[in-house]
Design a protein around this motif. Structure first.
Motif, PDB file in Angstrom:
ATOM      1  N   PRO A  20      44.199  38.060  26.962  1.00  0.00           N
ATOM      2  CA  PRO A  20      43.042  38.691  27.602  1.00  0.00           C
ATOM      3  C   PRO A  20      41.737  38.011  27.164  1.00  0.00           C
ATOM      4  O   PRO A  20      41.507  37.791  25.975  1.00  0.00           O
ATOM      5  N   ALA A  21      40.911  37.692  28.127  1.00  0.00           N
ATOM      6  CA  ALA A  21      39.656  36.989  27.835  1.00  0.00           C
ATOM      7  C   ALA A  21      38.738  37.829  26.952  1.00  0.00           C
ATOM      8  O   ALA A  21      38.134  37.316  26.007  1.00  0.00           O
ATOM      9  N   GLN A  22      38.630  39.120  27.230  1.00  0.00           N
ATOM     10  CA  GLN A  22      37.690  39.957  26.481  1.00  0.00           C
ATOM     11  C   GLN A  22      38.153  40.232  25.047  1.00  0.00           C
ATOM     12  O   GLN A  22      37.356  40.634  24.217  1.00  0.00           O
ATOM     13  N   LEU A  23      39.418  39.988  24.745  1.00  0.00           N
ATOM     14  CA  LEU A  23      39.920  40.161  23.375  1.00  0.00           C
ATOM     15  C   LEU A  23      40.174  38.808  22.714  1.00  0.00           C
ATOM     16  O   LEU A  23      40.914  38.717  21.744  1.00  0.00           O
ATOM     17  N   HIS A  24      39.570  37.763  23.251  1.00  0.00           N
ATOM     18  CA  HIS A  24      39.669  36.402  22.714  1.00  0.00           C
ATOM     19  C   HIS A  24      41.106  35.909  22.618  1.00  0.00           C
ATOM     20  O   HIS A  24      41.484  35.264  21.644  1.00  0.00           O
ATOM     21  N   GLY A  25      41.916  36.241  23.617  1.00  0.00           N
ATOM     22  CA  GLY A  25      43.285  35.753  23.691  1.00  0.00           C
ATOM     23  C   GLY A  25      44.265  36.434  22.754  1.00  0.00           C
ATOM     24  O   GLY A  25      45.382  35.968  22.578  1.00  0.00           O
ATOM     25  N   PHE A  83      53.726  35.919  41.822  1.00  0.00           N
ATOM     26  CA  PHE A  83      52.637  35.286  41.086  1.00  0.00           C
ATOM     27  C   PHE A  83      51.695  36.329  40.509  1.00  0.00           C
ATOM     28  O   PHE A  83      51.184  36.170  39.396  1.00  0.00           O
ATOM     29  N   CYS A  84      51.456  37.409  41.237  1.00  0.00           N
ATOM     30  CA  CYS A  84      50.598  38.483  40.737  1.00  0.00           C
ATOM     31  C   CYS A  84      51.211  39.146  39.507  1.00  0.00           C
ATOM     32  O   CYS A  84      50.504  39.472  38.550  1.00  0.00           O
ATOM     33  N   ALA A  85      52.524  39.333  39.523  1.00  0.00           N
ATOM     34  CA  ALA A  85      53.206  39.894  38.350  1.00  0.00           C
ATOM     35  C   ALA A  85      53.036  38.969  37.143  1.00  0.00           C
ATOM     36  O   ALA A  85      52.733  39.416  36.035  1.00  0.00           O
ATOM     37  N   LEU A  86      53.220  37.670  37.363  1.00  0.00           N
ATOM     38  CA  LEU A  86      53.069  36.709  36.267  1.00  0.00           C
ATOM     39  C   LEU A  86      51.631  36.664  35.755  1.00  0.00           C
ATOM     40  O   LEU A  86      51.403  36.564  34.550  1.00  0.00           O
ATOM     41  N   MET A  87      50.666  36.747  36.654  1.00  0.00           N
ATOM     42  CA  MET A  87      49.264  36.719  36.232  1.00  0.00           C
ATOM     43  C   MET A  87      48.909  37.975  35.425  1.00  0.00           C
ATOM     44  O   MET A  87      48.104  37.909  34.500  1.00  0.00           O
ATOM     45  N   ALA A  88      49.511  39.107  35.766  1.00  0.00           N
ATOM     46  CA  ALA A  88      49.272  40.326  34.985  1.00  0.00           C
ATOM     47  C   ALA A  88      49.829  40.165  33.572  1.00  0.00           C
ATOM     48  O   ALA A  88      49.200  40.591  32.594  1.00  0.00           O
ATOM     49  N   ILE A  89      50.981  39.524  33.451  1.00  0.00           N
ATOM     50  CA  ILE A  89      51.569  39.287  32.120  1.00  0.00           C
ATOM     51  C   ILE A  89      50.692  38.325  31.325  1.00  0.00           C
ATOM     52  O   ILE A  89      50.394  38.557  30.149  1.00  0.00           O
ATOM     53  N   VAL A  90      50.256  37.253  31.975  1.00  0.00           N
ATOM     54  CA  VAL A  90      49.376  36.288  31.302  1.00  0.00           C
ATOM     55  C   VAL A  90      48.090  36.971  30.866  1.00  0.00           C
ATOM     56  O   VAL A  90      47.589  36.743  29.759  1.00  0.00           O
ATOM     57  N   GLY A  91      47.550  37.840  31.715  1.00  0.00           N
ATOM     58  CA  GLY A  91      46.344  38.579  31.362  1.00  0.00           C
ATOM     59  C   GLY A  91      46.549  39.481  30.164  1.00  0.00           C
ATOM     60  O   GLY A  91      45.651  39.657  29.339  1.00  0.00           O
ATOM     61  N   CYS A 116      45.462  36.755  42.643  1.00  0.00           N
ATOM     62  CA  CYS A 116      45.867  36.337  41.293  1.00  0.00           C
ATOM     63  C   CYS A 116      44.782  36.645  40.269  1.00  0.00           C
ATOM     64  O   CYS A 116      45.080  37.058  39.144  1.00  0.00           O
ATOM     65  N   LEU A 117      43.521  36.478  40.640  1.00  0.00           N
ATOM     66  CA  LEU A 117      42.420  36.796  39.725  1.00  0.00           C
ATOM     67  C   LEU A 117      42.360  38.293  39.433  1.00  0.00           C
ATOM     68  O   LEU A 117      42.211  38.705  38.281  1.00  0.00           O
ATOM     69  N   ILE A 118      42.502  39.101  40.471  1.00  0.00           N
ATOM     70  CA  ILE A 118      42.516  40.560  40.274  1.00  0.00           C
ATOM     71  C   ILE A 118      43.704  40.963  39.407  1.00  0.00           C
ATOM     72  O   ILE A 118      43.583  41.826  38.523  1.00  0.00           O
ATOM     73  N   SER A 119      44.850  40.328  39.611  1.00  0.00           N
ATOM     74  CA  SER A 119      46.036  40.635  38.804  1.00  0.00           C
ATOM     75  C   SER A 119      45.817  40.255  37.345  1.00  0.00           C
ATOM     76  O   SER A 119      46.219  40.992  36.441  1.00  0.00           O
ATOM     77  N   TYR A 120      45.180  39.117  37.100  1.00  0.00           N
ATOM     78  CA  TYR A 120      44.864  38.726  35.724  1.00  0.00           C
ATOM     79  C   TYR A 120      43.938  39.763  35.080  1.00  0.00           C
ATOM     80  O   TYR A 120      44.146  40.160  33.928  1.00  0.00           O
ATOM     81  N   ILE A 121      42.938  40.203  35.820  1.00  0.00           N
ATOM     82  CA  ILE A 121      41.993  41.197  35.286  1.00  0.00           C
ATOM     83  C   ILE A 121      42.718  42.503  34.988  1.00  0.00           C
ATOM     84  O   ILE A 121      42.501  43.118  33.936  1.00  0.00           O
ATOM     85  N   LEU A 122      43.605  42.938  35.895  1.00  0.00           N
ATOM     86  CA  LEU A 122      44.394  44.150  35.629  1.00  0.00           C
ATOM     87  C   LEU A 122      45.283  43.966  34.403  1.00  0.00           C
ATOM     88  O   LEU A 122      45.429  44.879  33.587  1.00  0.00           O
TER      89      LEU A 122
END
Length: 157
Positions: free
Chosen positions: A102-107, A90-98, A13-19
């Motif tokens: 996105p953390a690096q673009l301040h959300g 869950f990985c698909a959802l985490m990619a969408i949330v990412g 899930c963390l890798i999916s969020y980062i992607l």
């Protein structure tokens, strides 16, 4: 769930969020044109705004890159679990949330439609039906939430 399973789910899930947080519109426009896409057009860091501001070629490039990243997140979920697991969903959802937050673009990301499309297509092609039952409604809720918040934000201007 046992310890290794929890660790596998967390890592996938963390890798999916980062992607997902690799926002193709932001990085493509920054690389090709040297500008911030969030300061042009609708202010959204997504494929539609990239196309609106810089034409069809930018739209297609961003759409393909974002969809591929969404599909890659699902592939990671499939590789990390069995096909009957909910992890790919869950990985698909985490990619969408990412993509949306996105953390690096301040959300301040896009709406997540391209990431959702790539992820859902990969879930359908792979036959991960249990994950589809999770990812389709979850994606629709996320997309409805992001679309509504975008509409409210644009009305304030």
């Amino acid at each position: 769930m046992t310890g290794p399973v929890v660790l596998t789910w967390t890592a996938a899930c963390l890798i999916s969020y980062i992607l997902g947080s690799i926002n193709a519109a932001y990085y493509w426009i920054r690389w090709v044109y040297g500008t911030d896409i969030r300061n042009a057009g609708s202010g959204n860091a997504g494929a539609r705004n990239a196309g609106r501001v810089h034409g069809k070629a930018s739209f297609m490039a961003v759409l393909i890159m974002d969809a591929a990243l969404g599909a890659l997140a699902v592939v990671i979920g499939i590789m990390a679990s069995s096909m009957d697991s909910l992890l790919p969903g869950f990985c698909a959802l985490m990619a969408i949330v990412g993509h949306v937050f996105p953390a690096q673009l301040h959300g301040k990301g896009g709406k997540g439609l391209a990431k959702a499309t790539g992820g859902l297509i990969m879930l359908a092609v792979s036959g991960a039906t249990a994950s589809l039952w999770l990812a389709v409604p979850g994606s629709l809720v996320l997309l409805a939430f992001t679309h509504r918040s975008y509409i409210r934000h644009s009305r304030r201007k």
